[in-house]
Each structure stands twice: as structure tokens, then as C-alpha cells.
Design a protein around this motif. Structure first.
Motif, mmCIF file in Angstrom:
data_model
loop_
_atom_site.group_PDB
_atom_site.id
_atom_site.type_symbol
_atom_site.label_atom_id
_atom_site.label_comp_id
_atom_site.label_asym_id
_atom_site.label_seq_id
_atom_site.Cartn_x
_atom_site.Cartn_y
_atom_site.Cartn_z
ATOM 1 N N PRO A 19 18.570 17.609 -7.341
ATOM 2 C CA PRO A 19 18.627 18.944 -6.719
ATOM 3 C C PRO A 19 17.368 19.775 -6.994
ATOM 4 O O PRO A 19 16.911 20.514 -6.116
ATOM 5 C CB PRO A 19 19.858 19.589 -7.364
ATOM 6 N N LEU A 20 16.816 19.633 -8.225
ATOM 7 C CA LEU A 20 15.591 20.366 -8.540
ATOM 8 C C LEU A 20 14.430 19.870 -7.683
ATOM 9 O O LEU A 20 13.612 20.668 -7.200
ATOM 10 C CB LEU A 20 15.248 20.205 -10.033
ATOM 11 N N ALA A 21 14.364 18.548 -7.498
ATOM 12 C CA ALA A 21 13.300 17.979 -6.661
ATOM 13 C C ALA A 21 13.448 18.422 -5.210
ATOM 14 O O ALA A 21 12.460 18.579 -4.486
ATOM 15 C CB ALA A 21 13.325 16.456 -6.753
ATOM 16 N N PRO B 279 14.356 29.035 -3.316
ATOM 17 C CA PRO B 279 14.736 30.268 -2.606
ATOM 18 C C PRO B 279 14.990 31.438 -3.557
ATOM 19 O O PRO B 279 14.669 32.583 -3.240
ATOM 20 C CB PRO B 279 16.019 29.871 -1.869
ATOM 21 N N SER B 280 15.566 31.173 -4.740
ATOM 22 C CA SER B 280 15.919 32.265 -5.658
ATOM 23 C C SER B 280 14.805 32.601 -6.632
ATOM 24 O O SER B 280 14.590 33.771 -6.969
ATOM 25 C CB SER B 280 17.183 31.890 -6.446
ATOM 26 N N PHE B 281 14.091 31.551 -7.105
ATOM 27 C CA PHE B 281 13.122 31.783 -8.177
ATOM 28 C C PHE B 281 11.682 31.415 -7.792
ATOM 29 O O PHE B 281 10.768 31.569 -8.579
ATOM 30 C CB PHE B 281 13.526 30.967 -9.418
#
Length: 879
Positions: free
Chosen positions: A837-839, A845-847
Motif C-alpha cells: 500500500p505504501l508503494a 494524498p494526505s501527507f
């Protein structure tokens, strides 16, 4: 509903059957079931389908298949057991149906036509023409898929299975090619015995040259070559994680990447290219496995690294590390490929050991025989023996072929068939088996079975068949890959589409980069380490405890085993007869009986005689000189001791010389025999003088280990070639409820097959040649280290101490290993669950954060280190 049965010709394997069945089912409203063994197709439909339409549909497969009306003479009519009159379940029949389906035998034995072992009638399928115990001998030297993806289909050259990607295995030769040469002039070579044309010396058989295992050598060469390139790539990539960043100080970042690329190319395009081919095949056939995962992750890592190295400016700035360089994943590519090559190397070594069992069996046949022709002896090659030849077998020689004794008597060591160390007395008219060992008397025999008809050939064929049919267990990684690979591809596709439509600037660049990041982060580095690391540590742990493991799959399956089949002699017992009791009469003391018997037997090589001699030495009794020694075939021996006439033998011999045995002694001996002892009677001057009981001693901890296994819900079954009385005595003593006596090699194999058909995982422990087929057929074959080479080569696990306690330890080791593998897989997948998910950019979008390649690399390394550290914990466990 119409049902019709047709005959199908042209099918040679399960792959053919599958294609034919699928093609016939394409016909509207038709349901087809194709049976390969019977060569038939049963078609159900709501309306009658003309045979021309069926044939037309089959022609779409290339024209090699033909469909006929059933019963046109191309197939034998089917029968069932109900078609056999008066066939009680305790009767036997030849599985090759040599004398038709109606010829039934009352007793277990061998077929008089083909010499195959007779089968219980209730275990025979009368719908087939014959049971093919071995693969076609013309296939020797060819290759087949061990997973049997295409049934019995074979290939001319080594390669990978086009269906599952497994390494093809070679079908071994079933006959040994022997040459003869002169010991003084080695240049004189012949394929037959004879004399040297230079010096006249007899030609002697040469030791057969072991064929090199090219598959194993090829993987070994590729592994070390990969290792040479992998180590520097890993150091160049990860070296800066060490304090002081030593690599950057020596090699500039602008050059580092190009060096990594050059070192990676040989691994990708030579040593590991096979895996990319297999991966491509798996995607084409959608038979996803470990190679799909390897090819996908490695290809994505390589392509991304290549683009980042050549065109770094097209990638987002967020992908750059501390030095402004985009991290390359060449180290991931070479590490995973090298690890997988190591796995293939271990697998190739295991298959090489399997074929060694057949080679050892072939070596049991002597190279030459002595033929009696026109009153003269002549040496001939065993391969030249024809039915009806009269052969002479000298003392101590191996019997060259199966036949019947025509003149003489002897004692023959048939332990390779029965597993029992006590020789069998043979006289004129008795059958003898090729490969068994003659005692101390010469005899003449008539050859009756040659080639593939002999018992030894049947054992070779049974081992060959069992080795082929025992497909490797499907690796846990493969099972996971079938789900994991499509999920990763789906996530990568969703990532690509999401970034393509949602990113405001450089959307295509972000879409490609992040989709590739998903594929890269899924590269199975830790996943690839999870199983082999635990396996390697477990194999080392086992070796330290006297457990030699040849196949990791066997250790994996052992923790699932609920049935342990054991041989008696050499497994539960010592395999060496010892004197358990000796007793004299009123006139002769106990020591007198032992001293007299040992003096008579001191020149005999018979195991019972040796047991008596050894006991006398243990008691420090002095030998007495004997004269007029005489061997009484099948009954015993006699000799003159001083002025006394001594006779030592069985009960029949005592009856022949009219020696009365006291009733109280008879009762005592009957009790000893019920406990499994063999008894010899001694008479002096035709008067009963005493007796000696010889018994195969139970191993010290056998009962304790059987009890431990029972407590672990593992049922122990004993199969032995010994008689019912001896088997019952041993089973009772070690507390085994289920046992079978008088078991031929085929019987043991058949019992294991029956248990496997019930869905049970079966382990087999044995030590003799007669155990080899069963050891090869069992899910886990365990050989006693003091057993025969054939048994050891046929087994998956060898216990160096020849002790059943090793079985208990091996089961515990198996459970520890599987627990460790599951822990490793948890570490590996936890990394993927967080990393993927991080990749994909879930935090962006948030950070405004994209996964830094350096963090990804560090996480990948950490997951691998976690797997390695956890695997090494196995060394701390106690077995």
C-alpha cells in the motif's frame, strides 16, 4: 437422456485424455467422461449424437484421435469381480492375467508364467487388461515430469515441464551394461567373458562407470557462477548501510549503478533465464506458481532499475534518495535468483539419490555365470542366459538368474527378498532367485526366468514405478502464489489507473513509477528465503542428531504422517541371531551342550551356527576337535566328538534317528518357539542331550519408541517376511496391534498403496532390499543406517544409528521446521501487507509522501534478516 460408450484410440497420457474430454464437452448438450485406462468415452446427451460429428470435433485436435463404436474388437470386454465364479476374498490371481481372468490360486506366491507376485483377488481391477508395474523399458534414458502433469508423457531431452515448470527427471536404465577386460592388458575389452587374446588370462568384469548427473552439475555450476556475481552486487547496493558509508567513499554513485548492471546481466540472462521462461509459461497457461512470482518481481525490479539508471529524469523527484540518486534494485534480482537456483540444486541432488537406489539394485546381479554345456563348464555373461540353460553355482557365489535346482543341496541367503538373515535350506526341485547368495555347497540349476521376468527385475521395476509415482509435494509458496500473484497484479493495475487519472502533473510518470513500485516491493526476497532457510537449518540439525535428510519434501510431510509401517528384522530387532537359551539333560550340563554344539558348528558360516559359536566364545568355552563331520541337508549336522556320535539339528532330524524328546522339554521348546526362537536339538549316541534356542533380539528401546509414537497418534504397523509365529511374538513384545507375516516386496508395496488410497500419509521404516519398493512408494521412506545400500538409496531419510528413536526425533524436527516456516512466511507477508500500500502511494494524498526507495530497500533487508534470524533459532531447539 441418451448414454453411449465409445472407444477412443490415440491417447497416450493424461494430457491427451484431458484434451479429448474437453473437446467432446464442447458439443452442445453433451456431457463426456473419458477414461484413459479403458480407452473409452461415456457420452450423455438429450439427443443422439452421430459418431461422424464426434469424430469431426476430435479432428480439431490434429487428427491423431479416433472414435469407434464400443466393442469392435479394439478393446477387451470389461469384467468385474462378479464375473468370476466362486472367488472368495482369500484367493489370488496374477495381475498380468497371464492365464486369463478365470485362473485363481488358493495361496500367495508367484505366477508360473510371468513370475509376478500374485495379488489378493479383491484388490484387482478386472476392467483393465493388465497392471503395468513398471514404465515401458523403451523409455529408459528419457525424461518425465515428476508431477505427472501429462500422465506418462516422456521427453527426449532434459528441460522443464511445459505445464508446471518443474525440472524433468530422467528414467533410469534397468539393466547394467558390463564389459570384461584383461587385468594384465586393459586394452583388451569384450562384452562377454572369455580369455585374453594376448596372454590367455581370464577376462574379468569391469566395475561399471557411474554416469554423471548432468542436471545436478548444471545447477551446481550456475549456483556458484551466480554467487560470484551476487556477492559484489549486494555489497555495492547495501554497503552504504554500514557505518561511515564505505562504498560511496570508494566508488562514486554515478559509476556504482553501471557496475551493478554489468554484474547483474549474467545472472538474469544466463544462470536465471530458465526462471523467466518458466514464469512466462505459467502466465500463458495461468498455472501460477513460485516461478510466476519470481519472474514478475525480478523482471519488474530489473526493468525499473534499468530505466532509473539510463533515464533517471523521467522519474518523480520523490523517488530520489539522500544523494539525489534513485535507488536501484539489482541486488534484489540477483539475490532471489541465486536463492532459487540453490533450491533447484537441492532438488536435483535429491532426484539423483532416488535413481541411485535402482543402480544399487542392478548391481546385485552378477556379471557372469557358469554354464554346463556338453559336459564342460563355460563362463557366459548373465545377459546371454536363455531359458533351459543348466548352470553351476559355486559356494559363496551370487545366483545368476531365477530357476530351479536340478542337482545338489545348499543353504541360500534370501534376505534380499524376505529380509530375514537366516539362510533357507534348498534341495533338488526347489526354486532359487537371482541375486541371492549361495551357501557353502555347489549345486546345478536350470534357468527358468530371464530378463524382466526375474524377481530382482520386478523389484527394480517396483522401485522405479514407486519413485516416479511419488510426485513431490506442492510447495506452500506455490499455493500462496496462485492467490498472491493475481492480487499483486490487480493492485498494480489499480495503482496505475488511479495515478493516471488523479495525478495533476506528470500523471503517466507517476502511474508507471508507482505501479512498478508495487511489483518491486512484492519481489519475493524474504518469501524466497522463508522455506529454504528453515529447510537448510533443519537438515543441519538433523545431521547432528544422526538423521540424514535427502528430500526436504519428506521432512515437510513427516509431521502429517499418521501411519508408520515398519519392517521387523533390523528395525525392531537387531537383525543378528543370538543364543537366548541353552539347556542340558540329566547326563549333560548346560555348558556341555553349548560346548559340543559350538565345536560342531565352528567351521560353518550359517548365522545360527555363528550365533552358537559366538556364545561359546563369550562363555570362554574351549573348542573340541571333531572328526567325520557331515552336513545333513535341510536338517542339521553330525560329527564325532572323541568317541561320541553327536548330532545337532531340527526336530525332523531327531525323529529320523529315533531320538525321543521328553514331554517336559517339548512343552518348554513350544513356549520358546511361540516367543519367536529357533531351536536346535543335540543328541549324543542317539540319546537326547539338550537343546539351544536362538533368537533375533528385540532392540532395547523398541517398545518404548512404539509407545511414544502411539501417544503421538501415530499407528505402527509391522510387515515382515518372517513366519506368523515369529511375527506375532515380536509384535506382542513391542506392543504392536497390527502386523502381517510372510510379506513379499510386492505385498509391502501393495499395503502402503492401500493405505494411501484411504487418504493417509504413510511413513515406512526398513533396512532390507525387500523393503526398497515400499520405501520408495511411501510418502516418507526412512532407512536404518545399518541396512542395505539399496534401502538407504530408496529412502528419503536415513537414521545413522539404525534406531527407531531416530523416527521420533525426525517427526519432532519436522514439526519444528514447519512451525518455523510458517513464522517466516508471516514475517515475509507482513512486510508485503505494509509495503505494497505504501508503494502504491496510499500516503501521498494526505501527507504528500511516496515510499522512498531507500526505505523500501531497508525494509526488504530487514524482512530478510528477520527470516534468517528466526530460522537460526531452530539450532537452539532440543530433539
Amino acid at each position: 437422456m441418451h448414454k453411449h460408450i465409445y472407444d477412443i484410440t490415440g491417447m497416450t497420457c493424461n494430457g491427451c485424455r484431458s484434451m479429448v474430454e474437453k473437446k467432446l464437452n464442447e458439443i452442445t448438450e453433451a456431457k463426456a467422461e473419458v477414461n484413459l485406462s479403458h480407452g473409452t468415452a461415456e457420452i450423455s446427451s438429450t439427443k443422439h449424437i452421430h459418431i461422424e460429428e464426434l469424430q469431426s470435433k476430435l479432428n480439431e485436435l490434429g487428427g491423431q484421435y479416433a472414435i469407434h463404436e464400443h466393442g469392435n474388437g479394439e478393446h477387451a470386454p470389461q469384467k468385474t469381480i462378479n464375473d468370476i465364479p466362486d472367488s472368495p476374498s482369500n484367493h489370488y490371481i496374477c495381475p498380468m492375467f497371464c492365464e486369463g481372468h478365470d485362473k485363481i490360486y488358493d495361496n500367495k506366491g508367484r505366477c508360473p508364467v510371468c513370475n509376478m507376485f500374485l495379488m489378493p483377488i479383491e484388490q484387482v481391477d478386472f476392467n483393465v487388461k493388465s497392471y503395468h508395474i513398471a514404465p515401458n523399458t523403451s523409455h529408459a534414458g528419457k525424461y518425465y515430469c515428476p508431477m505427472m502433469c501429462e500422465g506418462d508423457k516422456v521427453y527426449d531431452e532434459f528441460g522443464s515441464c511445459p505445464v508446471c515448470g518443474m525440472n524433468l527427471e530422467k528414467i533410469p536404465e534397468t539393466r547394467l551394461q558390463i564389459t570384461f577386460s584383461c587385468p594384465m592388458h586393459p586394452e583388451i575389452v569384450s562384452d562377454k567373458p572369455g580369455v585374453c587374446s594376448i596372454c590367455g588370462m581370464d577376462l574379468v568384469a569391469n566395475q561399471p562407470i557411474e554416469e554423471e548427473d548432468n542436471v545436478y552439475l548444471n545447477w551446481k555450476r550456475k549456483f556458484f557462477l551466480s554467487l560470484i556475481f551476487t556477492i559484489p552486487v549486494f555489497l555495492l547496493s547495501m554497503g552504504d548501510m554500514l557505518p561511515g558509508q564505505p562504498i560511496s567513499k570508494i566508488i562514486p554513485a554515478s559509476i556504482n549503478g553501471w557496475i551493478q548492471l554489468l554484474l547483474t546481466l549474467p545472472v538474469v540472462f544466463y544462470t536465471g533465464w530458465t526462471f523467466f521462461v518458466r514464469g512466462w509459461t505459467s502466465f500463458k497457461t495461468w498455472n501460477l506458481n513460485m516461478f510466476s512470482l519470481i519472474a514478475l518481481g525480478s523482471a519488474a525490479s530489473f526493468i525499473f532499475s534499468l530505466v532509473a539508471l539510463i533515464y533517471p529524469d523521467i522519474l518523480p523527484s520523490e523517488m530520489r534518495g539522500h544523494h539525489g540518486q534513485i535507488h536501484l534494485y539489482f541486488e534484489s534480482v540477483v539475490v532471489i535468483i541465486t536463492l532459487v537456483i540453490l533450491g533447484q540444486l537441492m532438488e536435483a541432488k535429491a532426484h539423483s539419490k532416488t535413481n541411485s537406489a535402482i543402480k544399487e539394485l542392478i548391481k546385485l546381479t552378477p556379471a557372469e555365470a557358469v554354464r554346463l554345456h556338453n559336459g564342460k563348464e563355460e563362463r557366459i555373461a548373465v545377459s546371454d542366459i536363455q531359458k533351459g540353460y543348466i548352470l553351476r553355482v559355486h559356494p559363496g557365489d551370487k545366483i545368476p538368474i531365477d530357476g530351479v535346482i536340478t542337482n545338489g543341496n545348499t543353504a541360500i541367503d534370501e534376505s534380499m527378498i524376505t529380509g530375514e538373515s537366516i539362510p533357507i535350506e534348498k534341495k533338488s526341485g526347489d526354486t532359487v532367485i537371482g541375486g541371492t547368495i549361495n551357501g557353502n555347497h555347489s549345486f546345478e540349476m536350470k534357468a527358468e526366468k530371464i530378463g524382466n521376468e526375474t524377481v530382482l527385475s520386478q523389484i527394480i521395476q517396483l522401485v522405479n514405478e514407486a519413485s516416479r509415482s511419488q510426485a513431490p509435494i506442492q510447495k506452500l509458496t506455490d499455493k500462496v502464489s496462485r492467490i498472491f500473484v493475481p492480487v499483486v497484479i490487480l493492485i498494480a493495475a489499480v495503482t496505475f489507473v488511479a495515478w493516471l487519472f488523479l495525478a495533476k502533473e506528470n500523471s503517466l510518470s507517476y502511474a508507471i513509477t508507482n505501479a512498478l513500485s508495487v511489483l518491486i516491493i512484492a519481489c519475493p526476497c524474504a518469501l524466497g528465503l522463508a522455506t529454504p532457510m528453515s529447510v537448510m537449518v533443519s537438515i543441519g540439525k538433523g545431521a547432528k542428531n544422526g538423521i540424514l535428510i535427502k528430500k526436504a519434501d519428506a521432512l515437510e510431510q513427516l509431521q502429517k504422517a499418521k501411519i508408520l509401517v515398519v519392517d521387523k528384522t533390523g528395525t525392531l530387532t537387531e537383525g543378528k541371531p543370538v543364543v537366548s537359551m541353552y539347556k542340558g539333560s540329566e547326563k549333560f550340563s548346560n555348558k556341555d551342550v553349548l560346548q559340543f554344539a559350538a565345536s560342531i558348528n565352528k567351521h560353518s558360516s550359517h548365522p545360527l551356527a555363528q550365533a552358537i559359536v559366538n556364545k561359546a566364545k563369550e562363555e570362554k568355552l574351549v573348542d573340541i576337535d571333531v572328526t567325520k563331520f557331515e552336513n545333513i541337508s535341510g536338517k542339521g549336522v553330525s560329527a564325532q566328538l572323541f568317541h561320541l556320535k553327536a548330532v545337532l539339528g531340527n526336530l525332523q532330524l531327531m525323529h529320523d534317528i529315533r531320538v525321543d524328546i521328553p514331554n517336559v522339554i517339548t512343552e518348554e521348546i513350544e513356549n520358546l518357539q511361540r516367543s519367536g526362537a529357533s531351536t536346535s536339538y543335540l543328541s549324543i549316541d542317539n540319546q537326547f542331550a539338550g537343546f539351544i534356542a536362538v533368537k533375533d533380539k528385540i532392540k532395547a528401546n523398541a517398545r518404548e519408541i512404539v509407545q511414544q509414537l502411539n501417544e503421538n497418534n501415530i499407528k505402527v504397523i509391522m510387515l515382515t517376511g518372517d513366519n506368523e509365529l515369529a511375527a506375532q511374538a515380536v509384535a506382542h513384545e513391542v506392543n504392536i496391534d497390527t502386523f502381517k507375516a510372510k510379506q513379499f516386496p510386492y505385498d509391502k508395496l501393495n499395503t502402503i498403496k492401500s493405505l494411501q488410497k484411504e487418504g493417509k500419509i504413510v511413513a515406512m521404516a526398513g533396512d532390507g532390499i525387500n523393503d526398497a519398493p515400499a520405501l520408495a512408494q511411501a510418502n516418507i521412506g526412512i532407512a536404518m543406517g545399518n541396512g542395505t545400500d539399496v534401502a538407504i538409496e530408496s529412502a528419503d531419510i536415513t537414521l545413522l544409528k539404525g534406531d527407531l528413536k531416530g523416527v521420533s526425533k525426525a517427526i519432532h524436527l519436522s514439526r519444528l521446521m514447519m512451525q518455523n516456516i510458517k513464522q517466516n512466511l508471516t514475517f515475509a507477508f507482513l512486510y508485503n501487507v505494509i509495503g505494497i500500500p505504501l508503494a502504491a502511494g496510499i500516503l501521498y494524498p494526505s501527507f504528500g509522501i511516496l515510499l522512498s526507495p531507500m526505505i523500501a530497500a531497508a525494509a526488504m533487508s530487514l524482512s530478510s534478516v528477520s527470516v534468517i534470524a528466526n530460522s537460526l533459532r531452530l539450532n537452539l531447539k532440543k530433539l
